[in-house]
Design an enzyme around this catalytic site. Structure first.
Site, PDB file in Angstrom:
ATOM      1  N   VAL A 107      -2.726   6.377  -4.935  1.00  0.00           N
ATOM      2  CA  VAL A 107      -2.984   5.125  -5.655  1.00  0.00           C
ATOM      3  C   VAL A 107      -1.686   4.322  -5.771  1.00  0.00           C
ATOM      4  O   VAL A 107      -0.647   4.872  -6.126  1.00  0.00           O
ATOM      5  CB  VAL A 107      -3.535   5.452  -7.069  1.00  0.00           C
ATOM      6  CG1 VAL A 107      -3.864   4.180  -7.827  1.00  0.00           C
ATOM      7  CG2 VAL A 107      -4.756   6.368  -6.991  1.00  0.00           C
ATOM      8  N   THR A 111       0.837  -1.211   0.000  1.00  0.00           N
ATOM      9  CA  THR A 111       0.000   0.000   0.000  1.00  0.00           C
ATOM     10  C   THR A 111       0.863   1.249   0.000  1.00  0.00           C
ATOM     11  O   THR A 111       2.088   1.170   0.056  1.00  0.00           O
ATOM     12  CB  THR A 111      -0.951  -0.015   1.217  1.00  0.00           C
ATOM     13  OG1 THR A 111      -1.939   1.008   1.080  1.00  0.00           O
ATOM     14  CG2 THR A 111      -0.213   0.187   2.526  1.00  0.00           C
ATOM     15  N   ASN A 112       0.218   2.406  -0.085  1.00  0.00           N
ATOM     16  CA  ASN A 112       0.874   3.692   0.095  1.00  0.00           C
ATOM     17  C   ASN A 112       0.456   4.250   1.443  1.00  0.00           C
ATOM     18  O   ASN A 112      -0.651   3.968   1.905  1.00  0.00           O
ATOM     19  CB  ASN A 112       0.409   4.683  -0.971  1.00  0.00           C
ATOM     20  CG  ASN A 112       1.085   4.474  -2.306  1.00  0.00           C
ATOM     21  OD1 ASN A 112       2.084   3.781  -2.412  1.00  0.00           O
ATOM     22  ND2 ASN A 112       0.525   5.086  -3.335  1.00  0.00           N
ATOM     23  N   LEU A 113       1.287   5.079   2.043  1.00  0.00           N
ATOM     24  CA  LEU A 113       0.894   5.729   3.295  1.00  0.00           C
ATOM     25  C   LEU A 113      -0.080   6.859   2.966  1.00  0.00           C
ATOM     26  O   LEU A 113       0.231   7.748   2.189  1.00  0.00           O
ATOM     27  CB  LEU A 113       2.121   6.309   4.004  1.00  0.00           C
ATOM     28  CG  LEU A 113       3.174   5.297   4.441  1.00  0.00           C
ATOM     29  CD1 LEU A 113       4.321   6.014   5.151  1.00  0.00           C
ATOM     30  CD2 LEU A 113       2.553   4.255   5.368  1.00  0.00           C
ATOM     31  N   SER A 114      -1.276   6.803   3.506  1.00  0.00           N
ATOM     32  CA  SER A 114      -2.247   7.878   3.327  1.00  0.00           C
ATOM     33  C   SER A 114      -3.314   7.762   4.403  1.00  0.00           C
ATOM     34  O   SER A 114      -3.935   6.712   4.555  1.00  0.00           O
ATOM     35  CB  SER A 114      -2.912   7.776   1.947  1.00  0.00           C
ATOM     36  OG  SER A 114      -4.010   8.660   1.874  1.00  0.00           O
TER      37      SER A 114
END
Ligand code: CTP
Ligand code: CA
Length: 222
Positions: free
Chosen positions: A101, A33-36
């Site tokens: 994304v 995932t991405n950090l958000s």
């Protein structure tokens, strides 16, 4: 506060917002995932609603509650987010793509949990489609706004990205400042040039951004 949005800048308009990360499964218990945190995207959705718009929020996994009055569609993977956005973009006047994304996904998702061993583990990753690029270049494209988190050369990297995706407006923020924080600072890049929204909390910035978008949108459609 209501005085801030008098008259309602986006009255009668439909705004689509994406927010949060996307998650790509590696096996049944692990993901890429991405950090958000979703804070900025949710603030933008709230500010658009306050400005009188009908707002749909397509959100990756976050722990946030949907803002009052906003319709939320919850998704997990980039593919799901892409489908939800592609299906709703045709109805939108404005699309603000705040989601972080995932650029890649595992080539295969293992059906069984991958067992650890002493060996290094190599994952084969394949690129995801660029959702914003696809929507911004459709014949029925809404007014598209991109959001880029960069670690360096913000104006140059941002402007290159804006042109690559064919966007009337791209918002750049410094990844180190933005991630998980309650505050941020935004650099807006459009055909008129650069415009800085100085350090403030994310809802304040979202309201200022919505005012800027409304100006550009109304000018374009006049
Ligand atoms: N975006 C998207 N689909 C992707 C990747 C990005 O819609 N597969 C959108 C993001 O929501 C954001 C904008 O594109 O609005 C910019 O994302 P960013 O990650 O900064 O740009 P990339 O083109 O992916 O470039 P890179 O990650 O290499 O900097
Ligand atoms: Ca990316």
């Amino acid at each position: 506060l209501s005085a801030y949005f008098q008259p309602k800048l986006l009255a009668g308009l439909r705004v689509l917002v994406s927010a949060g990360p996307t998650l790509e499964m590696i096996d049944p218990v692990r993901a890429l995932t991405n950090l958000s945190s979703g804070k900025m995207g949710y603030a933008v959705a709230r500010a658009a609603y306050e400005a009188g718009a009908t707002v749909t929020l397509v959100s990756g996994p976050t722990c946030r509650e949907a803002p009052l009055g906003v319709t939320r569609l919850s998704v997990t993977s980039t593919e799901e987010m892409g489908q939800a956005l592609m299906n709703t973009a045709g109805l939108a006047d404005i699309f603000i793509s705040v989601a972080a994304v995932a650029d890649y996904r595992p080539a295969i998702c293992a059906t069984q949990k991958i067992k650890k061993s002493e060996q290094t583990l190599t994952l084969d990753l394949i690129p995801n489609d660029d959702i914003l690029l696809q929507i911004a270049n459709r014949a029925d494209a809404p007014f598209c706004v991109g959001f880029a988190a960069e670690t360096e050369n913000l104006p140059e990297n941002g402007e290159a990205k804006r042109h690559r995706k064919n966007l009337p407006l791209l918002v750049v923020n410094r990844a180190q400042d933005a991630l998980g924080s309650d505050d941020n600072e935004l650099l807006l890049l459009d055909d008129e040039g650069k415009h800085l929204l100085p350090h403030a909390d994310k809802l304040t910035l979202a309201r200022q951004l919505i005012a800027h978008i409304a100006r550009l949108y109304l000018h374009k459609t006049k």
